[in-house]
Design a protein around this motif. Structure first.
Motif, PDB file in Angstrom:
ATOM      1  N   GLY A  11       0.821  -1.214   0.000  1.00 45.64           N
ATOM      2  CA  GLY A  11       0.000   0.000   0.000  1.00 45.64           C
ATOM      3  C   GLY A  11       0.850   1.257   0.000  1.00 45.64           C
ATOM      4  N   ALA A  12       0.612   2.116  -0.984  1.00 47.81           N
ATOM      5  CA  ALA A  12       1.343   3.390  -1.065  1.00 47.81           C
ATOM      6  C   ALA A  12       0.420   4.564  -0.791  1.00 47.81           C
ATOM      7  CB  ALA A  12       2.030   3.537  -2.418  1.00 47.81           C
ATOM      8  N   GLY A  13      -0.341   4.454   0.314  1.00 47.34           N
ATOM      9  CA  GLY A  13      -1.030   5.619   0.857  1.00 47.34           C
ATOM     10  C   GLY A  13      -0.036   6.319   1.785  1.00 47.34           C
ATOM     11  N   ILE A  14      -0.527   7.266   2.579  1.00 49.33           N
ATOM     12  CA  ILE A  14       0.383   8.024   3.443  1.00 49.33           C
ATOM     13  C   ILE A  14       1.046   7.116   4.492  1.00 49.33           C
ATOM     14  CG2 ILE A  14      -1.408   8.765   5.112  1.00 49.33           C
ATOM     15  CD1 ILE A  14       1.528  10.937   3.862  1.00 49.33           C
ATOM     16  N   VAL A  15       0.331   6.092   4.957  1.00 49.34           N
ATOM     17  CA  VAL A  15       0.919   5.228   5.998  1.00 49.34           C
ATOM     18  C   VAL A  15       2.021   4.346   5.407  1.00 49.34           C
ATOM     19  CG1 VAL A  15       0.460   3.378   7.642  1.00 49.34           C
ATOM     20  CG2 VAL A  15      -1.150   5.279   7.431  1.00 49.34           C
ATOM     21  N   GLY A  16       1.747   3.742   4.245  1.00 49.82           N
ATOM     22  CA  GLY A  16       2.776   2.914   3.604  1.00 49.82           C
ATOM     23  C   GLY A  16       3.985   3.754   3.220  1.00 49.82           C
ATOM     24  N   LEU A  32      10.649  -2.906  -0.553  1.00 49.19           N
ATOM     25  CA  LEU A  32       9.785  -2.886  -1.739  1.00 49.19           C
ATOM     26  C   LEU A  32       8.383  -2.434  -1.327  1.00 49.19           C
ATOM     27  CD1 LEU A  32       9.193  -3.608  -4.722  1.00 49.19           C
ATOM     28  CD2 LEU A  32       8.785  -5.966  -3.965  1.00 49.19           C
ATOM     29  N   VAL A  33       7.897  -1.383  -1.980  1.00 44.43           N
ATOM     30  CA  VAL A  33       6.523  -0.922  -1.753  1.00 44.43           C
ATOM     31  C   VAL A  33       5.684  -1.427  -2.921  1.00 44.43           C
ATOM     32  CG1 VAL A  33       5.006   1.070  -1.454  1.00 44.43           C
ATOM     33  CG2 VAL A  33       7.369   1.160  -0.601  1.00 44.43           C
ATOM     34  N   LEU A  34       4.618  -2.140  -2.620  1.00 41.44           N
ATOM     35  CA  LEU A  34       3.735  -2.661  -3.670  1.00 41.44           C
ATOM     36  C   LEU A  34       2.401  -1.943  -3.598  1.00 41.44           C
ATOM     37  CD1 LEU A  34       4.572  -6.441  -3.249  1.00 41.44           C
ATOM     38  CD2 LEU A  34       5.152  -4.998  -5.221  1.00 41.44           C
ATOM     39  N   GLU A  35       1.995  -1.372  -4.722  1.00 39.75           N
ATOM     40  CA  GLU A  35       0.762  -0.571  -4.753  1.00 39.75           C
ATOM     41  C   GLU A  35      -0.144  -1.109  -5.873  1.00 39.75           C
ATOM     42  OE1 GLU A  35      -1.040   1.893  -3.204  1.00 39.75           O
ATOM     43  OE2 GLU A  35      -2.392   1.636  -4.917  1.00 39.75           O
ATOM     44  N   ARG A  36      -1.367  -1.414  -5.494  1.00 39.79           N
ATOM     45  CA  ARG A  36      -2.389  -1.939  -6.397  1.00 39.79           C
ATOM     46  C   ARG A  36      -2.659  -1.024  -7.592  1.00 39.79           C
ATOM     47  NH1 ARG A  36      -7.860  -0.237  -6.415  1.00 39.79           N
ATOM     48  NH2 ARG A  36      -6.962   1.565  -5.411  1.00 39.79           N
ATOM     49  N   ALA A  37      -2.691   0.279  -7.344  1.00 43.23           N
ATOM     50  CA  ALA A  37      -3.031   1.243  -8.408  1.00 43.23           C
ATOM     51  C   ALA A  37      -1.892   2.262  -8.519  1.00 43.23           C
ATOM     52  CB  ALA A  37      -4.367   1.916  -8.103  1.00 43.23           C
ATOM     53  N   VAL A  38      -2.131   3.475  -8.003  1.00 42.64           N
ATOM     54  CA  VAL A  38      -1.072   4.491  -7.957  1.00 42.64           C
ATOM     55  C   VAL A  38      -0.999   5.022  -6.533  1.00 42.64           C
ATOM     56  CG1 VAL A  38      -1.281   5.201 -10.385  1.00 42.64           C
ATOM     57  CG2 VAL A  38      -2.708   6.308  -8.647  1.00 42.64           C
ATOM     58  N   PRO A  39       0.118   5.671  -6.160  1.00 43.83           N
ATOM     59  CA  PRO A  39       0.208   6.203  -4.796  1.00 43.83           C
ATOM     60  C   PRO A  39      -0.952   7.149  -4.484  1.00 43.83           C
ATOM     61  CG  PRO A  39       2.358   6.248  -5.844  1.00 43.83           C
ATOM     62  CD  PRO A  39       1.380   5.831  -6.903  1.00 43.83           C
ATOM     63  N   ALA A  40      -1.406   7.091  -3.247  1.00 39.35           N
ATOM     64  CA  ALA A  40      -2.480   7.976  -2.743  1.00 39.35           C
ATOM     65  C   ALA A  40      -3.810   7.759  -3.469  1.00 39.35           C
ATOM     66  CB  ALA A  40      -2.065   9.447  -2.801  1.00 39.35           C
ATOM     67  N   SER A  41      -4.029   6.572  -4.000  1.00 39.53           N
ATOM     68  CA  SER A  41      -5.297   6.332  -4.700  1.00 39.53           C
ATOM     69  C   SER A  41      -6.395   5.846  -3.748  1.00 39.53           C
ATOM     70  CB  SER A  41      -5.104   5.334  -5.845  1.00 39.53           C
ATOM     71  OG  SER A  41      -4.413   4.193  -5.400  1.00 39.53           O
ATOM     72  N   GLY A  42      -6.057   5.654  -2.476  1.00 38.42           N
ATOM     73  CA  GLY A  42      -7.070   5.253  -1.498  1.00 38.42           C
ATOM     74  C   GLY A  42      -7.562   6.453  -0.709  1.00 38.42           C
ATOM     75  N   THR A  44      -6.101   8.327   1.302  1.00 35.00           N
ATOM     76  CA  THR A  44      -5.155   9.453   1.365  1.00 35.00           C
ATOM     77  C   THR A  44      -5.455  10.514   0.302  1.00 35.00           C
ATOM     78  OG1 THR A  44      -3.451   8.033   2.289  1.00 35.00           O
ATOM     79  CG2 THR A  44      -2.707  10.063   1.227  1.00 35.00           C
ATOM     80  N   GLY A  45      -5.665  10.068  -0.925  1.00 36.39           N
ATOM     81  CA  GLY A  45      -5.885  11.026  -2.009  1.00 36.39           C
ATOM     82  C   GLY A  45      -7.191  11.788  -1.882  1.00 36.39           C
ATOM     83  N   LYS A  46      -8.114  11.267  -1.066  1.00 37.79           N
ATOM     84  CA  LYS A  46      -9.422  11.910  -0.878  1.00 37.79           C
ATOM     85  C   LYS A  46      -9.470  12.710   0.420  1.00 37.79           C
ATOM     86  CE  LYS A  46     -11.022   9.624  -4.457  1.00 37.79           C
ATOM     87  NZ  LYS A  46     -12.337   9.042  -4.533  1.00 37.79           N
ATOM     88  N   ALA A 147      -2.703  19.689   5.078  1.00 39.32           N
ATOM     89  CA  ALA A 147      -1.637  19.408   4.112  1.00 39.32           C
ATOM     90  C   ALA A 147      -2.242  18.969   2.788  1.00 39.32           C
ATOM     91  CB  ALA A 147      -0.712  18.322   4.649  1.00 39.32           C
ATOM     92  N   ASP A 148      -1.446  19.024   1.752  1.00 39.17           N
ATOM     93  CA  ASP A 148      -1.824  18.407   0.482  1.00 39.17           C
ATOM     94  C   ASP A 148      -1.447  16.923   0.611  1.00 39.17           C
ATOM     95  OD1 ASP A 148      -1.670  17.212  -2.037  1.00 39.17           O
ATOM     96  OD2 ASP A 148      -1.160  19.084  -3.038  1.00 39.17           O
ATOM     97  N   PRO A 149      -2.450  16.032   0.713  1.00 41.21           N
ATOM     98  CA  PRO A 149      -2.135  14.641   1.040  1.00 41.21           C
ATOM     99  C   PRO A 149      -1.424  13.891  -0.087  1.00 41.21           C
ATOM    100  CG  PRO A 149      -4.490  14.894   0.585  1.00 41.21           C
ATOM    101  CD  PRO A 149      -3.893  16.269   0.581  1.00 41.21           C
ATOM    102  N   VAL A 150      -1.695  14.282  -1.327  1.00 40.33           N
ATOM    103  CA  VAL A 150      -1.032  13.595  -2.449  1.00 40.33           C
ATOM    104  C   VAL A 150       0.431  14.038  -2.522  1.00 40.33           C
ATOM    105  CG1 VAL A 150      -1.067  13.203  -4.937  1.00 40.33           C
ATOM    106  CG2 VAL A 150      -3.225  13.426  -3.693  1.00 40.33           C
ATOM    107  N   ALA A 151       0.660  15.349  -2.373  1.00 40.47           N
ATOM    108  CA  ALA A 151       2.045  15.843  -2.399  1.00 40.47           C
ATOM    109  C   ALA A 151       2.852  15.234  -1.251  1.00 40.47           C
ATOM    110  CB  ALA A 151       2.054  17.368  -2.313  1.00 40.47           C
TER     111      ALA A 151
END
Ligand SMILES: Cc1cc2nc3c(=O)[nH]c(=O)nc-3n(C[C@H](O)[C@H](O)[C@H](O)COP(=O)(O)OP(=O)(O)OC[C@H]3O[C@@H](n4cnc5c(N)ncnc54)[C@H](O)[C@@H]3O)c2cc1C
Length: 393
Positions: A11-16, A32-42, A44-46, A147-151
């Motif tokens: 998971g590449a949200g803010i916690v991962g 190794l960080v494994l992300e299902r989609a793109v970073p902050a797509s869970g 975090t991005g919302k 904060a800007d969570p994606v940045a």
């Protein structure tokens, strides 16, 4: 030869991202960080991504305070432009909760948190455009903001990459592999990867990977909505961020001209793989009416849109953080409960410390994963009475 890594973060949200950052800070590069989609797509991005300190217990206050300092020192620690905006933060409660507010502020101040009690008069001086009728006291945090969570996520991952770790996107982990209750790797859409340490940071998707291990913590994914309103006049909208439990609302400035509003009402179970990503038509007027109770000018706020995200609610509304009992080498941050953007710098550090040092510097036992099985869900004596449990702030 089978691929391997010293540690895998799922998971590449803010916690991962934060956990991977700290793993590399502690000297691990084979991460190794494994992300299902793109970073902050869970979630975090919302996220509304309020960064503030007000909690009704010392454990979350400590995490929030450590994390606020991290956000304030972002450019030195991470090396990317700071995603943090300091606006100040106001916590307002219903009159019957005033004594609890006073007790919470005293607890927070004893921990060194920059928090003060302010009168209605002082709030009015801070925000002359605010309706303070009925307000007696509020808690004010001059150093907090959002904060800007994606940045923030991308910044941490940038630093992780610089440290030699790998981030792979578009690769879903299908299973955590164990042998005699010891983690030995993960199985992804592309194959098997061996490792002795896995961090589960998959937000509202956690049940998909926990269920095959026979684990059920009563976690429920829930959809949370926000709406944005443009101020209708030239009135400076650079107001504080805030939570107002008497209205069941949280808010923050959005850009130079608008305000973002979230409500406690209407938070319903949802499937993180399939949910309506825009705000409901009925949500927009409800959010406008709520914010207009404090900022009357926004009764005429111009709706600029909104969205929904999915958080993972734990049974007691508090996160579960730490080693997963029964599985050596498995660590998790579960049940973010809509409040875990702001604490991610400290949570990621603690998870990395567990892996690298065997134990975190801070006592995180109140967050232990076993508390429900022990019949000891988290209860805060100074939590505020609310029509609905807050899941998003
Ligand atoms: C509308 C809204 C407002 C909020 N406001 C605030 C706020 O003001 N302040 C605050 O502190 N918190 C707030 N939150 C909560 C906060 O955003 C979350 O607690 C936090 O972002 C959780 O981060 P996470 O990394 O744990 O999970 P997520 O951000 O959900 O990340 C999980 C990641 O894991 C990936 N993943 C999932 N399954 C797999 C798999 N099998 N394999 C590989 N990758 C996988 C996902 O694609 C995702 O990128 C809000 C949330 C929402 C939705």
């Amino acid at each position: 030869m089978r691929e391997s890594a010293e540690a895998i973060v799922i998971g590449a949200g803010i916690v991962g991202a934060s956990t991977a950052y700290w793993l590399t800070q502690f000297g691990l590069s084979d991460v190794l960080v494994l992300e299902r989609a793109v970073p902050a797509s869970g979630a975090t991005g919302k996220s509304g991504a309020l960064v503030r300190l007000h909690y009704p217990n010392p454990h979350e206050t400590r995490l929030a305070l450590e994390s606020l300092r991290f956000f304030q020192e972002w450019e030195v620690r991470v090396g990317t432009p700071s995603p943090f905006v300091c606006t100040g933060f106001l916590q307002v409660v219903a009159p019957e909760d005033e004594q609890k507010l006073r007790a919470n502020v005293a607890m927070q101040r004893a921990l060194g948190a920059p928090v003060e009690l302010v009168t209605a008069q002082e709030v009015a001086e801070l925000e002359p455009w605010r309706d303070v009728a009925g307000l007696t006291v509020a808690a004010y945090e001059p150093e907090s903001g959002y904060a800007d969570p994606v940045a923030a996520t991308l910044g941490l991952l940038h630093r992780v990459r610089q440290a030699g770790a790998k981030i792979r996107t578009g690769e879903r982990v299908l299973a955590i592999e164990v042998e005699r209750e010891q983690v030995i790797g993960v199985r992804t859409e592309r194959g098997h990867i061996a490792t002795g340490a896995v961090v589960l940071a998959v937000g509202p998707w956690a049940n998909q990977l926990l269920a095959p291990l026979g684990l059920n913590y009563g976690l429920v994914p829930r959809r949370v909505q926000v709406a944005i309103f443009r101020w209708p006049s030239d009135l400076a909208p650079r107001h504080c961020c805030g939570i107002d439990t008497s209205v069941g609302m949280w808010y923050r400035p959005e850009g130079e001209t608008s305000t973002l509003v979230g409500l406690e009402a209407g938070v319903v179970p949802a499937d993180p793989d399939q949910y309506a990503e825009t705000a409901d038509a009925a949500f927009v007027p409800a959010a406008r009416a709520a914010i207009a109770r404090r900022y009357p000018e926004l009764a005429h706020g111009i709706a600029r849109g909104g969205w929904a995200g999915v958080v993972m609610q734990s049974p007691d509304g508090r996160p579960l953080i730490g080693p997963v009992p029964g599985y050596t080498g498995l660590f998790a941050m579960l049940g973010d409960s809509g409040t875990s953007f702001k604490t991610a710098p400290a949570v990621g550090r603690a998870l990395a410390e567990w892996i690298v040092h065997g134990t975190p510097a801070q006592d995180l036992s109140p967050f232990r994963l076993t508390r429900f099985a022990e019949g000891q869900p988290w209860v805060d004596a100074t939590d505020y009475a609310r029509p609905h449990r807050t899941v998003s702030r």
